[in-house]
Design a protein around this motif. Structure first.
Motif, PDB file in Angstrom:
ATOM      1  N   LYS A   1      30.271 -27.840 -66.972  1.00  0.00           N
ATOM      2  CA  LYS A   1      30.164 -29.045 -67.042  1.00  0.00           C
ATOM      3  C   LYS A   1      31.181 -29.835 -67.356  1.00  0.00           C
ATOM      4  N   ASP A   2      32.135 -29.521 -68.542  1.00  0.00           N
ATOM      5  CA  ASP A   2      33.369 -30.258 -68.969  1.00  0.00           C
ATOM      6  C   ASP A   2      34.533 -30.121 -67.909  1.00  0.00           C
ATOM      7  N   VAL A   3      34.559 -28.992 -67.305  1.00  0.00           N
ATOM      8  CA  VAL A   3      35.638 -28.626 -66.393  1.00  0.00           C
ATOM      9  C   VAL A   3      35.517 -29.684 -65.289  1.00  0.00           C
ATOM     10  N   ALA A   4      34.307 -29.912 -64.857  1.00  0.00           N
ATOM     11  CA  ALA A   4      33.896 -30.694 -63.756  1.00  0.00           C
ATOM     12  C   ALA A   4      34.205 -32.078 -64.100  1.00  0.00           C
ATOM     13  N   GLU A   5      34.006 -32.576 -65.390  1.00  0.00           N
ATOM     14  CA  GLU A   5      34.246 -33.802 -65.684  1.00  0.00           C
ATOM     15  C   GLU A   5      35.702 -33.947 -65.699  1.00  0.00           C
ATOM     16  N   VAL A   6      36.485 -33.093 -66.357  1.00  0.00           N
ATOM     17  CA  VAL A   6      37.921 -33.278 -66.501  1.00  0.00           C
ATOM     18  C   VAL A   6      38.449 -33.587 -65.016  1.00  0.00           C
ATOM     19  N   LEU A   7      38.354 -32.703 -64.319  1.00  0.00           N
ATOM     20  CA  LEU A   7      38.600 -32.859 -62.773  1.00  0.00           C
ATOM     21  C   LEU A   7      38.317 -34.296 -62.298  1.00  0.00           C
ATOM     22  N   VAL A   8      37.025 -34.366 -62.479  1.00  0.00           N
ATOM     23  CA  VAL A   8      36.449 -35.764 -61.713  1.00  0.00           C
ATOM     24  C   VAL A   8      37.603 -36.878 -62.193  1.00  0.00           C
ATOM     25  N   GLU A   9      37.733 -36.855 -63.565  1.00  0.00           N
ATOM     26  CA  GLU A   9      38.494 -38.028 -64.059  1.00  0.00           C
ATOM     27  C   GLU A   9      39.917 -37.899 -63.514  1.00  0.00           C
ATOM     28  N   PHE A  10      40.638 -36.629 -63.105  1.00  0.00           N
ATOM     29  CA  PHE A  10      41.902 -36.575 -62.667  1.00  0.00           C
ATOM     30  C   PHE A  10      41.796 -36.919 -61.130  1.00  0.00           C
ATOM     31  N   VAL A  11      40.958 -36.680 -60.242  1.00  0.00           N
ATOM     32  CA  VAL A  11      41.122 -36.855 -58.985  1.00  0.00           C
ATOM     33  C   VAL A  11      40.549 -38.370 -58.385  1.00  0.00           C
ATOM     34  N   THR A  12      39.784 -38.856 -59.186  1.00  0.00           N
ATOM     35  CA  THR A  12      39.390 -40.193 -58.799  1.00  0.00           C
ATOM     36  C   THR A  12      40.436 -41.207 -58.523  1.00  0.00           C
TER      37      THR A  12
ATOM     38  N   HIS B   1      40.901 -26.067 -67.390  1.00  0.00           N
ATOM     39  CA  HIS B   1      40.457 -27.280 -68.443  1.00  0.00           C
ATOM     40  C   HIS B   1      41.588 -27.317 -69.212  1.00  0.00           C
ATOM     41  N   SER B   2      42.132 -26.495 -69.604  1.00  0.00           N
ATOM     42  CA  SER B   2      43.375 -26.534 -70.506  1.00  0.00           C
ATOM     43  C   SER B   2      44.554 -27.434 -69.990  1.00  0.00           C
ATOM     44  N   ALA B   3      44.879 -27.038 -68.498  1.00  0.00           N
ATOM     45  CA  ALA B   3      45.864 -27.628 -67.921  1.00  0.00           C
ATOM     46  C   ALA B   3      45.538 -28.939 -67.596  1.00  0.00           C
ATOM     47  N   LEU B   4      44.340 -29.540 -67.421  1.00  0.00           N
ATOM     48  CA  LEU B   4      43.861 -30.726 -66.852  1.00  0.00           C
ATOM     49  C   LEU B   4      43.803 -31.835 -68.376  1.00  0.00           C
ATOM     50  N   SER B   5      43.307 -31.050 -69.396  1.00  0.00           N
ATOM     51  CA  SER B   5      42.797 -32.101 -70.541  1.00  0.00           C
ATOM     52  C   SER B   5      44.021 -32.182 -71.382  1.00  0.00           C
ATOM     53  N   GLY B   6      44.952 -31.014 -71.359  1.00  0.00           N
ATOM     54  CA  GLY B   6      45.946 -30.834 -72.328  1.00  0.00           C
ATOM     55  C   GLY B   6      45.685 -30.125 -73.773  1.00  0.00           C
ATOM     56  N   ARG B   7      44.401 -29.666 -73.808  1.00  0.00           N
ATOM     57  CA  ARG B   7      44.117 -29.071 -74.848  1.00  0.00           C
ATOM     58  C   ARG B   7      44.192 -27.505 -74.852  1.00  0.00           C
ATOM     59  N   SER B   8      44.767 -26.867 -75.833  1.00  0.00           N
ATOM     60  CA  SER B   8      44.974 -25.475 -75.652  1.00  0.00           C
ATOM     61  C   SER B   8      43.902 -24.806 -75.429  1.00  0.00           C
ATOM     62  N   ILE B   9      44.287 -23.527 -75.144  1.00  0.00           N
ATOM     63  CA  ILE B   9      42.991 -22.484 -74.614  1.00  0.00           C
ATOM     64  C   ILE B   9      42.239 -22.172 -76.089  1.00  0.00           C
ATOM     65  N   SER B  10      43.196 -21.590 -76.984  1.00  0.00           N
ATOM     66  CA  SER B  10      42.388 -21.520 -78.427  1.00  0.00           C
ATOM     67  C   SER B  10      41.678 -22.477 -78.898  1.00  0.00           C
ATOM     68  N   GLU B  11      42.157 -23.924 -78.664  1.00  0.00           N
ATOM     69  CA  GLU B  11      41.371 -24.918 -79.253  1.00  0.00           C
ATOM     70  C   GLU B  11      40.030 -24.965 -78.475  1.00  0.00           C
TER      71      GLU B  11
ATOM     72  N   LYS C   1      36.876 -11.440 -67.938  1.00  0.00           N
ATOM     73  CA  LYS C   1      36.190 -12.550 -67.744  1.00  0.00           C
ATOM     74  C   LYS C   1      37.222 -13.481 -66.793  1.00  0.00           C
ATOM     75  N   ALA C   2      37.336 -12.855 -65.637  1.00  0.00           N
ATOM     76  CA  ALA C   2      38.357 -13.410 -64.670  1.00  0.00           C
ATOM     77  C   ALA C   2      37.825 -14.886 -64.463  1.00  0.00           C
ATOM     78  N   GLY C   3      36.570 -15.214 -64.148  1.00  0.00           N
ATOM     79  CA  GLY C   3      35.979 -16.576 -63.738  1.00  0.00           C
ATOM     80  C   GLY C   3      36.090 -17.412 -65.046  1.00  0.00           C
ATOM     81  N   VAL C   4      35.831 -17.002 -66.061  1.00  0.00           N
ATOM     82  CA  VAL C   4      35.719 -17.892 -67.246  1.00  0.00           C
ATOM     83  C   VAL C   4      37.125 -18.130 -67.762  1.00  0.00           C
ATOM     84  N   SER C   5      38.037 -17.298 -67.415  1.00  0.00           N
ATOM     85  CA  SER C   5      39.474 -17.503 -67.972  1.00  0.00           C
ATOM     86  C   SER C   5      40.021 -18.420 -66.761  1.00  0.00           C
ATOM     87  N   ASN C   6      39.767 -18.499 -65.886  1.00  0.00           N
ATOM     88  CA  ASN C   6      40.173 -19.401 -64.726  1.00  0.00           C
ATOM     89  C   ASN C   6      39.588 -20.910 -65.155  1.00  0.00           C
ATOM     90  N   LEU C   7      38.435 -20.787 -65.416  1.00  0.00           N
ATOM     91  CA  LEU C   7      38.196 -22.338 -65.754  1.00  0.00           C
ATOM     92  C   LEU C   7      38.500 -22.637 -66.919  1.00  0.00           C
TER      93      LEU C   7
END
Ligand code: ATP
Ligand code: MG
Length: 331
Positions: free
Chosen positions: A272-283, A247-257, A237-243
């Protein structure tokens, strides 16, 4: 302990891979190390650049580094061409490098294959040796980079060791500083290829300075697989794992969480959530970049100060190298 790293001004914006793979570490290492960070314009011209565009991108790169948290009071932040000693040391190191040894660099082979060997420049071929000079001239102990730079770092280490053997201990042998979890961020459309400024498909690349709405849309249309379960499995699941990594790097939540949180949910929710954390970071990031670019005179001053600091360290190493090699000192 010293740290050195650089980034090419080869695009109008840094991308998410640059940030998570390398630049985030640059900022953190300032707390514990003496840090030298640069915009590597000499490297950028290994492929053709429009002079006006290059000049603009060099400033935009510096502004992005400041906006990400590179602190010019703690780090020497500078432009590579402002410190001529890099190119001077590079020549000496070129003369210590085997032709075959340089020819084994996979990044050259990839980039040259894309351009055709007749078009690829000699500079593109010798680029890793200039990179070795960048690192060795500051006696850097550690070099924060993404996984794609590991082979180049190995060459830097070999050149340092070879020079030390031939001419006596001159260089610190540098270690790569690669954070495993985010060492390689993948293209959203082609999740087995690295996200890249120069090689990604437009929809696979998340540029930090792009319109956040557009980036959110790219994330929502990221390539995944036909399954449903949100689990971290880079093989299947290369695509899902990348997302999940993003997510984990930007939100600080662990992968298992995150895996637990998405149990019973689908890929759409994750995107949807990855998009949200990204927008919060880049804005807010984009706001900060804009304010640095509003005062170009001050930005140029910061870079000039950084170069001055860097030159002190660089000149010290170069004079030892010239002496060891047997160059006659200028009278
Ligand atoms: P180019 O395609 O022009 O080579 P790039 O995207 O590779 O651009 P660089 O300026 O060469 O960017 O690299 C800057 C830093 O970002 C390096 O430390 C590199 O290892 C890191 N990096 C680049 N792409 C990624 C990625 N996809 N994932 C993690 N780190 C990356
Ligand atoms: Mg690169």
């Amino acid at each position: 302990m010293r740290v050195l790293s650089g980034i090419q001004p080869t695009a109008d914006s840094f991308h998410l891979g640059n940030y998570l793979g390398a630049l985030r570490q640059w900022v953190l290492l300032q707390d514990t190390h003496e840090t030298y960070y640069m915009v590597v314009d000499l490297h950028a011209i290994t492929v053709e650049q429009d002079p006006k565009v290059l000049r603009r991108r060099t400033r935009v790169s510096a502004a992005q580094l400041l906006a990400l948290g590179v602190d010019p009071d703690r780090s020497a932040l500078f432009v590579q061409s402002h410190v001529p000693e890099h190119a001077q040391l590079s020549w000496v190191l070129e003369c210590q490098t085997g032709f075959g040894e340089a020819g084994r660099m996979t990044q050259f082979k990839d980039k040259a294959a894309k351009q055709g060997t007749d078009h690829a420049s000699v500079g593109l071929f010798t680029y890793p040796i200039l990179q070795a000079a960048d690192i060795l001239i500051y006696q850097a102990n550690a070099v924060p980079v993404g996984e794609d730079q590991r082979q180049h770092l190995e060459l830097s280490r070999n050149l340092a060791q070879r020079f030390n053997r031939r001419y006596g201990k001159t260089f610190t042998v540098p270690e790569p500083y690669i954070v495993k979890d985010t060492a390689k961020i993948y293209d959203l459309q082609e999740p087995t290829a690295k996200m890249s400024k120069s090689a990604s498909s437009p929809n696979g690349l998340i540029e930090l300075l792009d319109d956040p709405k557009r980036s959110a849309k790219k994330i929502r249309s990221a390539v995944t697989d036909t399954g449903r379960e949100v689990v971290f499995d880079p093989e299947q699941k290369a695509g899902v794992s990348n997302l999940l990594t993003i997510h984990s790097a930007l939100s600080g939540r662990s992968i298992s969480e995150l895996e637990n949180a998405y149990e019973g949910k689908g890929y759409g929710d994750l995107k949807k959530d990855v998009a949200e954390v990204l927008v919060e970071f880049v804005t807010p990031f984009q706001e900060r970049v804009k304010s640095y670019l509003d005062d170009i005179a001050e930005l140029d001053k910061v870079l000039a100060r950084g170069a001055e600091r860097a030159r002190v360290a660089a000149a010290e190493t170069l004079s030892v190298v010239y002496d060891r090699i047997g160059f006659l000192p200028p009278a």
